[in-house]
Design a protein around this motif. Structure first.
Motif, mmCIF file in Angstrom:
data_model
loop_
_atom_site.group_PDB
_atom_site.id
_atom_site.type_symbol
_atom_site.label_atom_id
_atom_site.label_comp_id
_atom_site.label_asym_id
_atom_site.label_seq_id
_atom_site.Cartn_x
_atom_site.Cartn_y
_atom_site.Cartn_z
ATOM 1 N N ALA A 184 3.128 17.707 7.885
ATOM 2 C CA ALA A 184 3.093 18.515 9.343
ATOM 3 C C ALA A 184 4.136 19.306 10.079
ATOM 4 C CB ALA A 184 1.245 18.509 10.225
ATOM 5 N N ARG A 185 3.783 18.223 10.326
ATOM 6 C CA ARG A 185 5.455 18.209 11.629
ATOM 7 C C ARG A 185 6.999 19.334 10.017
ATOM 8 N NH1 ARG A 185 6.377 12.656 14.500
ATOM 9 N NH2 ARG A 185 4.168 12.653 15.862
ATOM 10 N N ARG A 186 6.907 18.553 9.087
ATOM 11 C CA ARG A 186 8.194 19.475 8.409
ATOM 12 C C ARG A 186 7.800 21.019 8.075
ATOM 13 N NH1 ARG A 186 7.962 14.236 3.943
ATOM 14 N NH2 ARG A 186 9.453 13.508 5.166
ATOM 15 N N THR A 243 0.780 -0.540 0.118
ATOM 16 C CA THR A 243 0.114 0.296 -0.362
ATOM 17 C C THR A 243 0.647 0.856 0.165
ATOM 18 O OG1 THR A 243 -1.831 -1.166 0.935
ATOM 19 C CG2 THR A 243 -1.567 1.756 1.221
ATOM 20 N N CYS A 244 1.196 2.044 -1.253
ATOM 21 C CA CYS A 244 1.317 3.092 -0.451
ATOM 22 C C CYS A 244 0.844 4.441 -0.152
ATOM 23 C CB CYS A 244 2.115 4.806 -2.225
ATOM 24 S SG CYS A 244 2.183 2.956 -3.610
ATOM 25 N N ALA A 245 1.116 4.666 0.852
ATOM 26 C CA ALA A 245 0.785 5.675 1.646
ATOM 27 C C ALA A 245 0.831 7.457 1.594
ATOM 28 C CB ALA A 245 0.827 5.083 3.230
ATOM 29 N N PHE A 246 0.950 8.427 1.744
ATOM 30 C CA PHE A 246 1.608 9.315 2.036
ATOM 31 C C PHE A 246 0.878 10.058 3.793
ATOM 32 C CE2 PHE A 246 0.353 14.127 2.689
ATOM 33 C CZ PHE A 246 1.841 14.538 2.278
ATOM 34 N N TYR A 247 1.974 10.896 4.396
ATOM 35 C CA TYR A 247 1.359 10.649 6.208
ATOM 36 C C TYR A 247 1.672 12.057 5.913
ATOM 37 C CZ TYR A 247 2.091 5.411 6.823
ATOM 38 O OH TYR A 247 1.926 4.558 6.671
ATOM 39 N N GLY A 248 0.549 12.659 6.435
ATOM 40 C CA GLY A 248 0.408 14.193 6.254
ATOM 41 C C GLY A 248 0.710 14.247 7.404
ATOM 42 N N TYR A 249 0.613 13.690 8.816
ATOM 43 C CA TYR A 249 1.523 14.779 10.054
ATOM 44 C C TYR A 249 2.922 14.423 9.148
ATOM 45 C CZ TYR A 249 2.812 9.900 11.242
ATOM 46 O OH TYR A 249 3.872 8.816 11.557
ATOM 47 N N ILE A 250 3.502 13.698 9.066
ATOM 48 C CA ILE A 250 4.619 13.735 8.851
ATOM 49 C C ILE A 250 5.311 15.441 8.131
ATOM 50 C CG2 ILE A 250 6.988 12.877 7.490
ATOM 51 C CD1 ILE A 250 6.112 9.998 8.152
#
Length: 151
Positions: free
Chosen positions: A145-147, A136-143
């Protein structure tokens, strides 16, 4: 719809799910901590565009939940399957997956999860493939957001 499971009540529906119970479940699972007050509404808003949801209740306390996003014809994604830690190991999670799959029994079901949960999903009839071939390809928005300095 309500049904009973081992002395607990399982409610089907995406409306009226109390956000403070969802937040407590997410905190117990380690998915949330110190949520700012202006973001707390997200814990109830996540159900607005969910296709199906089931919540598990012990008297007046919500102790588990799952929500599903689906086209209701061919495919569905299990989202946020969580059971309060003191209730785990009682078959509640497996029952929630069974209820989900019963909504679209001939559809393709997906659950993006960590390797720690692969065995659980295998016991529910899911196939865990070699992730070097399929995944599963995933984009983690919280990462992101931290950046960007937001978390």
């Amino acid at each position: 719809m309500y049904q009973y499971f081992n002395g607990l009540v399982i409610r089907e529906g995406t409306e009226g799910v109390p956000g403070h119970y969802v937040e407590a479940l997410f905190e117990d699972a380690g998915w949330a901590r110190n949520t700012p007050s202006w973001q707390k509404e997200k814990f109830s808003l996540i159900f607005t565009n969910s296709t199906w949801a089931f919540t598990v209740w012990d008297q007046d306390k919500m102790i588990g939940m799952v929500r599903v996003i689906s086209d209701q014809i061919m495919a569905a994604n299990i989202m946020d399957l969580v059971v309060l830690s003191e209730y785990r190991g009682r078959g509640i999670g497996k029952k929630l997956v069974e209820l989900c799959v019963s909504k679209l029994p001939h559809g393709d079901w997906f659950a993006h999860t960590s390797a720690d949960n692969f065995k659980f999903y295998e016991t529910c009839g899911f196939e865990v493939r070699d992730l070097t071939e399929n995944g599963t390809c995933a984009f983690y928005g919280y990462i992101q957001a931290r950046r960007d300095g937001h978390r």
